[in-house]
Scaffold this active site. Structure first.
Site, PDB file in Angstrom:
ATOM      1  N   ASP A 139       0.456  47.800  65.828  1.00 37.72           N
ATOM      2  CA  ASP A 139       0.984  49.068  65.334  1.00 37.72           C
ATOM      3  C   ASP A 139      -0.157  50.034  65.076  1.00 37.72           C
ATOM      4  O   ASP A 139      -1.305  49.733  65.348  1.00 37.72           O
ATOM      5  CB  ASP A 139       1.881  48.859  64.118  1.00 37.72           C
ATOM      6  CG  ASP A 139       1.199  48.039  63.062  1.00 37.72           C
ATOM      7  OD1 ASP A 139       0.061  48.385  62.702  1.00 37.72           O
ATOM      8  OD2 ASP A 139       1.778  47.022  62.613  1.00 37.72           O
ATOM      9  N   LYS A 171       4.804  51.981  63.515  1.00 39.03           N
ATOM     10  CA  LYS A 171       5.690  52.667  62.580  1.00 39.03           C
ATOM     11  C   LYS A 171       4.992  53.916  62.124  1.00 39.03           C
ATOM     12  O   LYS A 171       4.011  53.867  61.422  1.00 39.03           O
ATOM     13  CB  LYS A 171       5.968  51.777  61.364  1.00 39.03           C
ATOM     14  CG  LYS A 171       6.785  50.575  61.706  1.00 39.03           C
ATOM     15  CD  LYS A 171       6.937  49.722  60.468  1.00 39.03           C
ATOM     16  CE  LYS A 171       7.532  48.390  60.840  1.00 39.03           C
ATOM     17  NZ  LYS A 171       7.534  47.461  59.731  1.00 39.03           N
ATOM     18  N   MET A 228       0.184  53.189  50.368  1.00 40.94           N
ATOM     19  CA  MET A 228       1.471  53.820  50.690  1.00 40.94           C
ATOM     20  C   MET A 228       1.960  54.716  49.561  1.00 40.94           C
ATOM     21  O   MET A 228       3.152  54.807  49.298  1.00 40.94           O
ATOM     22  CB  MET A 228       2.538  52.745  50.979  1.00 40.94           C
ATOM     23  CG  MET A 228       2.178  51.839  52.117  1.00 40.94           C
ATOM     24  SD  MET A 228       3.383  50.525  52.355  1.00 40.94           S
ATOM     25  CE  MET A 228       2.939  49.399  51.059  1.00 40.94           C
TER      26      MET A 228
HETATM   27  N1  SAH Z   1      -2.372  45.607  55.506  1.00 42.27           N
HETATM   28  C1  SAH Z   1      -2.965  46.885  55.267  1.00 42.27           C
HETATM   29  C2  SAH Z   1      -2.075  47.784  54.441  1.00 42.27           C
HETATM   30  C3  SAH Z   1      -0.796  48.133  55.096  1.00 42.27           C
HETATM   31  S1  SAH Z   1       0.220  49.188  54.144  1.00 42.27           S
HETATM   32  C4  SAH Z   1      -4.333  46.693  54.628  1.00 42.27           C
HETATM   33  O1  SAH Z   1      -4.653  45.593  54.199  1.00 42.27           O
HETATM   34  O2  SAH Z   1      -5.095  47.648  54.608  1.00 42.27           O
HETATM   35  C5  SAH Z   1      -0.211  50.773  54.778  1.00 42.27           C
HETATM   36  C6  SAH Z   1      -1.068  51.521  53.797  1.00 42.27           C
HETATM   37  O3  SAH Z   1      -2.384  51.050  53.822  1.00 42.27           O
HETATM   38  C7  SAH Z   1      -1.190  52.983  54.073  1.00 42.27           C
HETATM   39  O4  SAH Z   1      -0.076  53.696  53.580  1.00 42.27           O
HETATM   40  C8  SAH Z   1      -2.429  53.335  53.302  1.00 42.27           C
HETATM   41  O5  SAH Z   1      -2.170  53.424  51.926  1.00 42.27           O
HETATM   42  C9  SAH Z   1      -3.256  52.086  53.495  1.00 42.27           C
HETATM   43  N2  SAH Z   1      -4.223  52.221  54.587  1.00 42.27           N
HETATM   44  C10 SAH Z   1      -4.264  51.535  55.725  1.00 42.27           C
HETATM   45  N3  SAH Z   1      -5.332  51.894  56.471  1.00 42.27           N
HETATM   46  C11 SAH Z   1      -5.993  52.834  55.753  1.00 42.27           C
HETATM   47  C12 SAH Z   1      -7.174  53.583  55.943  1.00 42.27           C
HETATM   48  N4  SAH Z   1      -7.925  53.452  57.048  1.00 42.27           N
HETATM   49  N5  SAH Z   1      -7.552  54.448  54.983  1.00 42.27           N
HETATM   50  C13 SAH Z   1      -6.832  54.599  53.875  1.00 42.27           C
HETATM   51  N6  SAH Z   1      -5.697  53.914  53.639  1.00 42.27           N
HETATM   52  C14 SAH Z   1      -5.284  53.042  54.551  1.00 42.27           C
END
Ligand code: SAH
Length: 528
Positions: free
Chosen positions: A41, A62, A176
């Protein structure tokens, strides 16, 4: 074989890391290399898919406000593909089990009796703050950190006091949460956090496009207007450390920060330019237009090398070997050494090299060219043909006919151009090509005429000149630039030194000068 009789496959739930493609684990890369199917994704850096050379790629991205592929359907894809005997990688942004629904997917696989493995990743909850200069814990400042979903604010689920239960931690990291920021702030203040509590928002953490704003609970909502998902929210005293620890998003350290550069180098050689650009903060869009391969039939090269060796005083032989590219040097010497010779055999034969990278390649074999740089084809031809009756071996590619061959022949020199390596058209990478066509690139770089021709042949209904018109076009040297101009392309930058370093210097000078007015390096004017 009927599918049902095949062994079930295996699913790797792989953390892709937070965005910077170097922040995936070695094991994650190994899984991608082995994968038959990759289900991915948008949060994963899509350049990682380049590791999955032979896999079917399934996008279940998504996007906020777009129709997501429902989780049940993703689970079903994983089960179906694994049951068909495939090695499946489910590639997820950050860590698969930190708000990544990795647990749900693992349960679906367990229920279907399918084997799976979890390959953890670096979560954005820790990495995005770190790249903003915010350690999530710090002695005497923060002893605990909670990672919280910002999504449930609208749930109103009385069973889950999601902020309250975490609010005891010193540092709070919300994922999120950007869409619910006003509500989150209100809740935190209501639960007793001071309005002066420091808060930071980090968008696109660890990517070259990372953006950070900092403030307090009292003012962060108004400061958040330009922040878009994906972003993390960090609440707590540790945010103050950014002032001293900011390291990544600094233009003084990474002068090309945020610049998106099209890298058209051949697959085998793209990485070097991308790495150098990344160190300067630029993001490479790798779209290799050619592949460099050994020749199918090395017979003529073998014969030429044998003739060379016999040349010590006797005919048939050569007085010079002229190299016009680093590839010519490396493929010539690979063959030469594979035939059992060593470089001492070349004693007495003069060596010519056109261009600094060719000279560098020659020197890596302990050989200095018999004339000093910089070389251009006319200068090279003048020097060699000034000595009467010279015999020249010229290793070249199947595609490029070096202009020095004609120049030398016109002057009566005997030249034997021998095909030493092959340049083949590369299959276009659909993701990188789409990025170029959608205008998600600022600068296009070209290292050779074959790079330009290769890219032109990848376009269906538009000319290369049209596609490149809104971009800055940078060429490594005058020959490449002339080819571009002949194709109707406006060339904005020509490197003064015809090497990767020279090209990067040209980009830096242009960027420093304000990135707006096209800049032609002075030497390019002199050479035309
Ligand atoms: N599994 C992922 C999180 C998934 S939920 C992890 O461990 O990072 C999705 C959320 O992750 C986004 O809404 C945001 O809050 C955060 N996120 C993911 N990648 C990001 C990035 N490069 N910079 C800032 N926030 C990020």
């Amino acid at each position: 074989m009927a599918l049902s009789s095949r062994k079930p496959g295996l699913v790797y739930l792989v953390g892709a890391g937070p965005g910077d493609p170097d922040l995936i684990t070695l094991r994650g890369i190994e899984c991608l290399k082995q994968a038959d199917v990759v289900v991915y994704d948008r949060l994963a850096n899509l350049s990682l898919l380049a590791h999955a050379k032979r896999a079917e790629l399934i996008d279940v991205g998504k996007q906020p406000n777009r129709h997501p592929v429902p989780q049940t359907q993703i689970n079903a894809i994983l089960v179906e593909k694994a049951q068909a005997g495939n090695i499946v990688v489910r590639l997820k942004g950050g860590d698969p089990c930190v708000f990544g629904r990795g647990g749900e997917e693992a349960l679906a696989l367990a229920e279907a009796g399918l084997p799976f493995e979890i390959v953890p990743g670096i979560t954005s909850a820790i990495a995005a703050p770190a790249y903003a200069g915010i350690p999530v814990t710090q002695r005497n400042m923060s002893c605990s950190v909670a990672i919280i979903t910002g999504h449930r604010a609208v749930d109103n689920n009385p069973q889950c006091d999601w902020i309250g239960s975490a609010a005891g931690a010193d540092t709070l990291v919300f994922l999120m949460g950007i869409g619910n920021l006003p509500h989150l702030v209100e809740q935190l203040i209501r639960q007793g956090r001071s309005p002066d509590t420091p808060v930071a928002l980090v968008e696109q953490g660890t990517r070259t496009t990372q953006k950070t704003v900092a403030g307090t609970l009292a003012n962060i909502v108004e400061r958040s207007v330009n922040i878009r998902p994906p972003a993390v929210i960090i609440v707590g005293e540790v945010v103050r450390l950014r002032e001293s620890l900011r390291w990544f998003d600094r233009v003084d350290r990474r002068p090309l920060l945020g610049l998106r550069v099209l890298n058209t180098r051949p697959l085998e050689q793209a990485g070097e330019l991308s790495r150098r650009l990344a160190l300067l903060g630029a993001e490479s869009v790798e779209l290799p237009t050619t592949r460099i391969m050994p020749v199918d039939n090395p017979g003529p090269l073998n014969t030429a090398i044998a003739g060379l060796v016999a040349s010590n005083g006797r005919s048939p032989g050569y007085d010079w070997i002229i190299f016009t590219s680093a590839n010519a040097v490396s493929f010539f010497f690979k063959r030469f050494l594979a035939l059992g010779y060593d470089v001492r055999t070349l004693a007495g034969i003069k060596l010519g090299a056109a261009g600094q990278s060719t000279i560098d390649a020659l020197q890596s074999y302990g050989l200095n060219p018999d004339s000093s740089p910089p070389y251009t084809s006319p200068a090279l031809a003048a020097q060699i043909s000034s000595q009467a009756g010279q015999r020249v071996l010229l290793p070249c590619s199947n595609a490029d006919w070096p202009d020095v061959v004609d120049l030398l022949r016109q002057k009566g020199t005997t030249v034997n151009p021998v095909v030493t390596y092959a340049i083949q058209a590369a299959e276009p990478d659909p993701i990188a090509l789409a990025a170029l066509l959608k205008g998600q690139v600022d600068v296009a770089t070209f290292i050779s005429a074959s790079g330009l021709n290769g890219l032109a042949s990848m376009l269906k209904d538009r000319t290369l000149a049209e596609v490149l018109a809104p971009l800055t076009v940078a060429c490594i040297g005058p020959t490449t630039a002339d080819t571009a101009r002949a194709m109707g392309i406006r060339v904005d930058l020509v490197a003064q030194k015809h090497t990767l370093d020279g090209l990067i210097d040209a980009l830096l000078t242009w960027h420093r000068a304000g990135s707006e007015s096209p800049a032609v390096m002075p030497e390019a004017i002199a050479l035309r």
